[in-house]
Design a protein around this motif. Structure first.
Motif, PDB file in Angstrom:
ATOM      1  N   ARG A   1       7.931   0.345  11.674  1.00 21.85           N
ATOM      2  CA  ARG A   1       7.439   0.927  12.918  1.00 21.85           C
ATOM      3  C   ARG A   1       8.363   2.038  13.418  1.00 21.85           C
ATOM      4  O   ARG A   1       7.907   3.021  14.016  1.00 21.85           O
ATOM      5  CB  ARG A   1       7.313  -0.157  13.984  1.00 21.85           C
ATOM      6  N   ARG A   2       9.662   1.893  13.190  1.00 21.59           N
ATOM      7  CA  ARG A   2      10.621   2.898  13.673  1.00 21.59           C
ATOM      8  C   ARG A   2      10.547   4.181  12.860  1.00 21.59           C
ATOM      9  O   ARG A   2      10.523   5.284  13.404  1.00 21.59           O
ATOM     10  CB  ARG A   2      12.040   2.310  13.629  1.00 21.59           C
ATOM     11  N   TYR A   3      10.525   4.084  11.537  1.00 21.05           N
ATOM     12  CA  TYR A   3      10.591   5.275  10.697  1.00 21.05           C
ATOM     13  C   TYR A   3       9.229   5.740  10.223  1.00 21.05           C
ATOM     14  O   TYR A   3       9.021   6.944  10.028  1.00 21.05           O
ATOM     15  CB  TYR A   3      11.505   5.015   9.490  1.00 21.05           C
ATOM     16  N   GLY A   4       8.312   4.830   9.984  1.00 24.50           N
ATOM     17  CA  GLY A   4       7.008   5.210   9.461  1.00 24.50           C
ATOM     18  C   GLY A   4       7.116   5.730   8.039  1.00 24.50           C
ATOM     19  O   GLY A   4       8.210   5.913   7.492  1.00 24.50           O
ATOM     20  N   ALA A   5       5.979   6.009   7.446  1.00 19.13           N
ATOM     21  CA  ALA A   5       5.964   6.506   6.067  1.00 19.13           C
ATOM     22  C   ALA A   5       6.683   7.848   5.956  1.00 19.13           C
ATOM     23  O   ALA A   5       7.431   8.095   5.004  1.00 19.13           O
ATOM     24  CB  ALA A   5       4.525   6.627   5.571  1.00 19.13           C
ATOM     25  N   VAL A   6       6.505   8.716   6.932  1.00 15.00           N
ATOM     26  CA  VAL A   6       7.115  10.045   6.886  1.00 15.00           C
ATOM     27  C   VAL A   6       8.633   9.947   6.911  1.00 15.00           C
ATOM     28  O   VAL A   6       9.330  10.589   6.115  1.00 15.00           O
ATOM     29  CB  VAL A   6       6.609  10.906   8.060  1.00 15.00           C
ATOM     30  N   GLY A   7       9.164   9.133   7.827  1.00 15.69           N
ATOM     31  CA  GLY A   7      10.606   8.999   7.931  1.00 15.69           C
ATOM     32  C   GLY A   7      11.231   8.341   6.711  1.00 15.69           C
ATOM     33  O   GLY A   7      12.300   8.758   6.245  1.00 15.69           O
ATOM     34  N   LEU A   8      10.579   7.325   6.175  1.00 19.67           N
ATOM     35  CA  LEU A   8      11.121   6.632   5.001  1.00 19.67           C
ATOM     36  C   LEU A   8      11.078   7.529   3.769  1.00 19.67           C
ATOM     37  O   LEU A   8      12.007   7.517   2.946  1.00 19.67           O
ATOM     38  CB  LEU A   8      10.330   5.343   4.759  1.00 19.67           C
ATOM     39  N   ARG A   9      10.024   8.320   3.632  1.00 12.99           N
ATOM     40  CA  ARG A   9       9.961   9.261   2.502  1.00 12.99           C
ATOM     41  C   ARG A   9      11.046  10.323   2.610  1.00 12.99           C
ATOM     42  O   ARG A   9      11.660  10.706   1.601  1.00 12.99           O
ATOM     43  CB  ARG A   9       8.582   9.903   2.442  1.00 12.99           C
ATOM     44  N   ALA A  10      11.292  10.804   3.827  1.00  7.80           N
ATOM     45  CA  ALA A  10      12.351  11.795   4.013  1.00  7.80           C
ATOM     46  C   ALA A  10      13.709  11.209   3.642  1.00  7.80           C
ATOM     47  O   ALA A  10      14.560  11.892   3.044  1.00  7.80           O
ATOM     48  CB  ALA A  10      12.354  12.274   5.466  1.00  7.80           C
TER      49      ALA A  10
ATOM     50  N   ARG B   1       0.829  -1.212   0.000  1.00  7.01           N
ATOM     51  CA  ARG B   1       0.000   0.000   0.000  1.00  7.01           C
ATOM     52  C   ARG B   1       0.859   1.256   0.000  1.00  7.01           C
ATOM     53  O   ARG B   1       0.511   2.258  -0.636  1.00  7.01           O
ATOM     54  CB  ARG B   1      -0.938  -0.016   1.204  1.00  7.01           C
ATOM     55  N   LEU B   2       1.997   1.221   0.709  1.00  9.41           N
ATOM     56  CA  LEU B   2       2.908   2.367   0.690  1.00  9.41           C
ATOM     57  C   LEU B   2       3.400   2.663  -0.726  1.00  9.41           C
ATOM     58  O   LEU B   2       3.565   3.819  -1.116  1.00  9.41           O
ATOM     59  CB  LEU B   2       4.115   2.096   1.598  1.00  9.41           C
ATOM     60  N   LEU B   3       3.651   1.598  -1.493  1.00  5.97           N
ATOM     61  CA  LEU B   3       4.147   1.765  -2.870  1.00  5.97           C
ATOM     62  C   LEU B   3       3.045   2.128  -3.847  1.00  5.97           C
ATOM     63  O   LEU B   3       3.326   2.441  -5.009  1.00  5.97           O
ATOM     64  CB  LEU B   3       4.818   0.465  -3.345  1.00  5.97           C
ATOM     65  N   GLY B   4       1.797   2.051  -3.402  1.00  2.00           N
ATOM     66  CA  GLY B   4       0.678   2.326  -4.304  1.00  2.00           C
ATOM     67  C   GLY B   4       0.397   1.192  -5.262  1.00  2.00           C
ATOM     68  O   GLY B   4      -0.144   1.419  -6.350  1.00  2.00           O
ATOM     69  N   LEU B   5       0.746  -0.043  -4.875  1.00  6.37           N
ATOM     70  CA  LEU B   5       0.492  -1.180  -5.756  1.00  6.37           C
ATOM     71  C   LEU B   5      -1.002  -1.422  -5.895  1.00  6.37           C
ATOM     72  O   LEU B   5      -1.779  -1.133  -4.972  1.00  6.37           O
ATOM     73  CB  LEU B   5       1.158  -2.446  -5.197  1.00  6.37           C
ATOM     74  N   PRO B   6      -1.439  -1.942  -7.027  1.00  4.78           N
ATOM     75  CA  PRO B   6      -2.866  -2.235  -7.213  1.00  4.78           C
ATOM     76  C   PRO B   6      -3.341  -3.287  -6.224  1.00  4.78           C
ATOM     77  O   PRO B   6      -2.583  -4.163  -5.796  1.00  4.78           O
ATOM     78  CB  PRO B   6      -2.938  -2.749  -8.651  1.00  4.78           C
ATOM     79  N   GLN B   7      -4.615  -3.197  -5.877  1.00  4.69           N
ATOM     80  CA  GLN B   7      -5.199  -4.082  -4.881  1.00  4.69           C
ATOM     81  C   GLN B   7      -5.057  -5.550  -5.249  1.00  4.69           C
ATOM     82  O   GLN B   7      -4.905  -6.412  -4.381  1.00  4.69           O
ATOM     83  CB  GLN B   7      -6.677  -3.724  -4.703  1.00  4.69           C
ATOM     84  N   ARG B   8      -5.044  -5.866  -6.535  1.00 10.17           N
ATOM     85  CA  ARG B   8      -5.003  -7.260  -6.968  1.00 10.17           C
ATOM     86  C   ARG B   8      -3.702  -7.968  -6.605  1.00 10.17           C
ATOM     87  O   ARG B   8      -3.628  -9.194  -6.637  1.00 10.17           O
ATOM     88  CB  ARG B   8      -5.257  -7.368  -8.475  1.00 10.17           C
ATOM     89  N   LEU B   9      -2.667  -7.207  -6.225  1.00  8.95           N
ATOM     90  CA  LEU B   9      -1.397  -7.802  -5.838  1.00  8.95           C
ATOM     91  C   LEU B   9      -1.270  -7.998  -4.332  1.00  8.95           C
ATOM     92  O   LEU B   9      -0.286  -8.559  -3.866  1.00  8.95           O
ATOM     93  CB  LEU B   9      -0.236  -6.934  -6.329  1.00  8.95           C
ATOM     94  N   LEU B  10      -2.277  -7.537  -3.572  1.00 13.22           N
ATOM     95  CA  LEU B  10      -2.227  -7.612  -2.122  1.00 13.22           C
ATOM     96  C   LEU B  10      -3.130  -8.724  -1.605  1.00 13.22           C
ATOM     97  O   LEU B  10      -4.085  -9.126  -2.262  1.00 13.22           O
ATOM     98  CB  LEU B  10      -2.653  -6.279  -1.511  1.00 13.22           C
ATOM     99  N   PHE B  11      -2.840  -9.209  -0.401  1.00 12.98           N
ATOM    100  CA  PHE B  11      -3.692 -10.223   0.207  1.00 12.98           C
ATOM    101  C   PHE B  11      -5.119  -9.708   0.333  1.00 12.98           C
ATOM    102  O   PHE B  11      -6.080 -10.458   0.139  1.00 12.98           O
ATOM    103  CB  PHE B  11      -3.162 -10.600   1.598  1.00 12.98           C
TER     104      PHE B  11
END
Length: 402
Positions: free
Chosen positions: A284-293, A43-53
């Motif tokens: 959990r440590r970085y979250g989306a905000v930290g990883l994007r930065a 979901r973070l990568l914006g992958l289409p739903q059909r590729l996710l559980f």
């Protein structure tokens, strides 16, 4: 060093707990955490739903892209042979570009595809070294006319040599035309798709049968860790599953729960590491905000380096930068053989002990590659590399001047 303290902590937990979650019953927590983490990253990568559980697909943590490639090639092979018969394996053809990682050729051999049935489709500067759909169509049509069967097509998002992005949607449409398995290899650059401004490079991923991305490359996660998502888990497990008697009593949660996953059937080996915990710790440590930065800091530094190199008349940028990889070389046309000059420059920089870069060869030209990706890499480090390059370039050119 592209790992992190969180990745290190996760690795210690993985090793210390020594969980081997090959079947659900061996560690329900490990199996279920892996499914959760794979959907989180997808979901973070914006992958289409059909590729996710959550959308009928699913994901697994492999050790490397090589493993992911062999597994998807096996799934594509068995899907085709179920329709054509096993004797048809000599007719199956795999397609990739001359910029695609060589692991796809290795994987094709391992699953029984004859080397003569691997098509390396040429790219050029005109297409930005991306794999053009027209070139694939021409190669496929030639093979179909000879009675061969197109099996598998690889689209790369961030090629190893130049960081090139193939047109995923166009290639996906070409794959659909002949029922080929489309794999999107985003091992390096896929991490950047957590930033909305880079998700466009995965446009067309809904046409893919599988997508892979390596968190151990640019996602602050210790090696080994490769995310593989598939649209049809059944296609993967049909090719890879084993059901020996000694595992039949531990293969489910005892209630017939369809959510119970035996990850031994999603990979080459039966045993496996508890990779999900280290990726979970990083998230959990970085979250989306930290990883994007983290990603944006590296891209900003690479942008600065690209502009600075382009502004120096002694240098040229060989391919447009898309992520944090800059490919450049000394022009040196006035001072002997340009390849020799650039080889000497790269050797001098690396011998200094202050920086380390690698090379690539494209269109017969020796190219120097600067990749910004270290966990602690900052703009000042890139600026220091530029000063070092200028000093070493002057020393090298001095020896070649007439």
């Amino acid at each position: 060093m592209n790992a992190s303290a969180a990745g290190f902590a996760g690795e210690m937990l993985s090793v210390g707990l020594n969980v081997v979650p090959f079947v659900w019953a061996a560690s329900p927590a490990a199996a279920e955490l892996e499914g959760v983490v794979m959907d989180w990253v997808g979901r973070l990568l914006g992958l289409p739903q059909r590729l996710l559980f959550s959308g009928g697909g699913g994901g697994v943590l492999q050790g490397s892209t090589c493993e992911a490639v062999v597994c998807t090639l096996a799934a594509a092979r068995d899907r085709a042979l179920a329709r054509l018969g096993h004797a048809a394996i000599m007719k199956l053809v795999v397609y990739a570009s001359d910029q695609t990682h060589v692991t796809f050729q290795k994987g094709a051999r391992l699953v029984g595809i004859p080397p003569s049935n691997f098509r390396v489709v040429p790219t050029s500067a005109a297409s930005g070294y991306g794999l053009a759909a027209d070139a694939v169509r021409a190669a496929v049509d030639r093979d179909v006319a000879r009675g061969l069967v197109p099996l598998y097509l690889c689209a790369t998002v961030g090629t190893t040599g130049l960081g090139v992005v193939d047109p995923v949607r166009e290639l996906g449409e070409e794959a659909r035309r002949h029922g080929m398995w489309l794999h999107v290899d985003a091992a390096y650059a896929g991490s950047a798709a957590i930033c909305p401004e880079f998700q466009g490079y995965l446009d067309g991923a809904e046409l893919a049968d599988s997508v892979s991305m390596n968190p151990h490359k640019w996602f602050l996660t210790n090696s080994d860790c490769c995310c593989l998502w598939v649209a049809s888990p059944r296609a993967l497990t049909s090719a890879l599953s084993t059901d020996p008697e000694y595992l039949k009593n531990v293969g489910t949660d005892g209630t017939g729960n369809p959510a119970a996953i035996d990850y031994k059937d999603w990979q080459i080996s039966l045993s496996r590491r508890f990779r999900a915990i280290k990726l979970w710790v990083v998230l959990r440590r970085y979250g989306a905000v930290g990883l994007r930065a983290h990603i944006r800091r590296h891209v900003a530094a690479a942008k600065w380096f690209e502009r600075t190199v382009a502004a120096d008349e002694r240098f040229e940028v060989v391919a447009p930068r898309k992520f944090s990889l800059v490919c450049f070389r000394l022009r040196a046309s006035f001072a002997g053989d340009a390849d020799d000059v650039n080889r000497e420059l790269l050797a001098a920089v690396n011998a200094s002990g202050r920086a380390f870069m690698t090379h690539f060869v494209v269109d017969g030209k020796f190219v120097i590659r600067l990749a910004v990706g270290g966990a602690m890499a900052e703009m000042q480090h890139v600026m220091d590399v530029w000063e070092l390059l200028q000093d070493k370039a002057e020393d090298v050119l001095q020896r070649y001047r007439l």
